[in-house]
Design an enzyme around this catalytic site. Structure first.
Site, PDB file in Angstrom:
ATOM      1  CB  SER A 286      -0.488   0.052   1.477  1.00 17.47           C
ATOM      2  OG  SER A 286      -1.711   0.696   1.822  1.00 17.47           O
TER       3      SER A 286
ATOM      4  CE1 TYR B 258      -4.347  -1.843   4.933  1.00 15.84           C
ATOM      5  CE2 TYR B 258      -2.844   0.569   4.633  1.00 15.84           C
ATOM      6  CZ  TYR B 258      -3.788  -0.815   4.385  1.00 15.84           C
ATOM      7  OH  TYR B 258      -3.939  -1.357   2.684  1.00 15.84           O
TER       8      TYR B 258
END
Length: 250
Positions: free
Chosen positions: A144, A157
């Site tokens: 990501s 995350y």
């Protein structure tokens, strides 16, 4: 329909929806025999059936990527069905609730790390074991943009994706001389059902305002990055971290 993956077997995790679904369909359109892997049997089987209805060859396998025995079973089922595994796109992941480090609950930490980092490691572990015996292959992980820049609101995350990025680089170097390429894509904000489930008014514009291109990405655009990294056109590429984010990280 192109056939650049004719004769190859591709396995995609998190393939029941979003980026994974787009990738499964794209690999199949390019001629790959495709394994649709996901925790959701109804949606996953629907994706596999759609591929078959379009003339492709696909089957669904239910898997929780955080469970080592299930991941081992996924690779075994792939080899049993198709005889080999050439390309693996480890896309399964979870977001978890938005929270700073001190506000993160332990159960949320455990789930995020188990799926996003441990899950990617388990997939790579068993994929690489087979590929070493089979003469090589190509692996792509979904990381990501949050793993490349600091995002305090999604601290754990972001850390799980940063760990996946570094593991990808290490694996790319480790297996470079043994015929296995390992790379990752770093999506920006993508227009998937997950962002619409957040309940944010005008959610697309809310996220798009931070993107230099002025819009969200599509699942297909991320899938195209993974497809290229797995393809023979990228045969001299390994250990690469590819942002597909409309310029957000830059």
């Amino acid at each position: 329909m192109t056939k650049s993956f004719e004769g190859k077997v591709a396995m995609i995790t998190g393939a029941a929806s979003g980026i994974g679904e787009a990738a499964a369909i794209l690999f199949a359109k390019n001629g790959a025999r495709t394994v649709v892997a996901d925790r959701d049997p109804d949606k996953g089987e629907a994706v596999a059936e759609a591929i078959r209805q379009s003339g492709g060859d696909a089957f669904f396998h239910q898997v929780d990527v955080a469970d080592g025995e299930q991941v081992r079973g996924l690779i075994a089922a792939t080899v049993e069905r198709y005889g080999r595994l050439d390309c693996a796109y480890n896309n399964a992941g979870v977001g978890g609730p938005a929270a700073e480090i001190a506000d993160t609950e332990e159960k949320d930490f455990d789930q995020i790390v188990a799926v996003n980092f441990k899950g990617a490691w388990l997939c790579m572990k068993y994929e690489i074991e087979h590929m070493l015996q089979n003469g090589g292959g190509s692996i792509v992980n979904t990381a990501s943009g949050a793993g490349l820049i600091s995002m305090p609101a999604i601290a754990i995350y972001s850390a799980s994706k940063a760990a996946t990025i570094h593991m990808t680089r290490v694996a790319g170097l480790t297996y470079a001389k043994r015929g296995i390429r390992v790379n990752c894509v770093c999506p920006g904000t993508v227009n998937t059902p997950a962002i619409h489930a957040m309940g944010i008014p005008d959610v697309e514009n809310f996220f798009a305002q931070d993107v230099p291109m002025g819009r969200l990405g599509t699942p297909e655009e991320i899938a195209n990055g993974a497809l290229w990294l797995c393809s023979d056109e990228a045969r001299y590429v390994t250990g690469v971290v590819l942002p597909v984010d409309g310029g957000r990280v830059a």
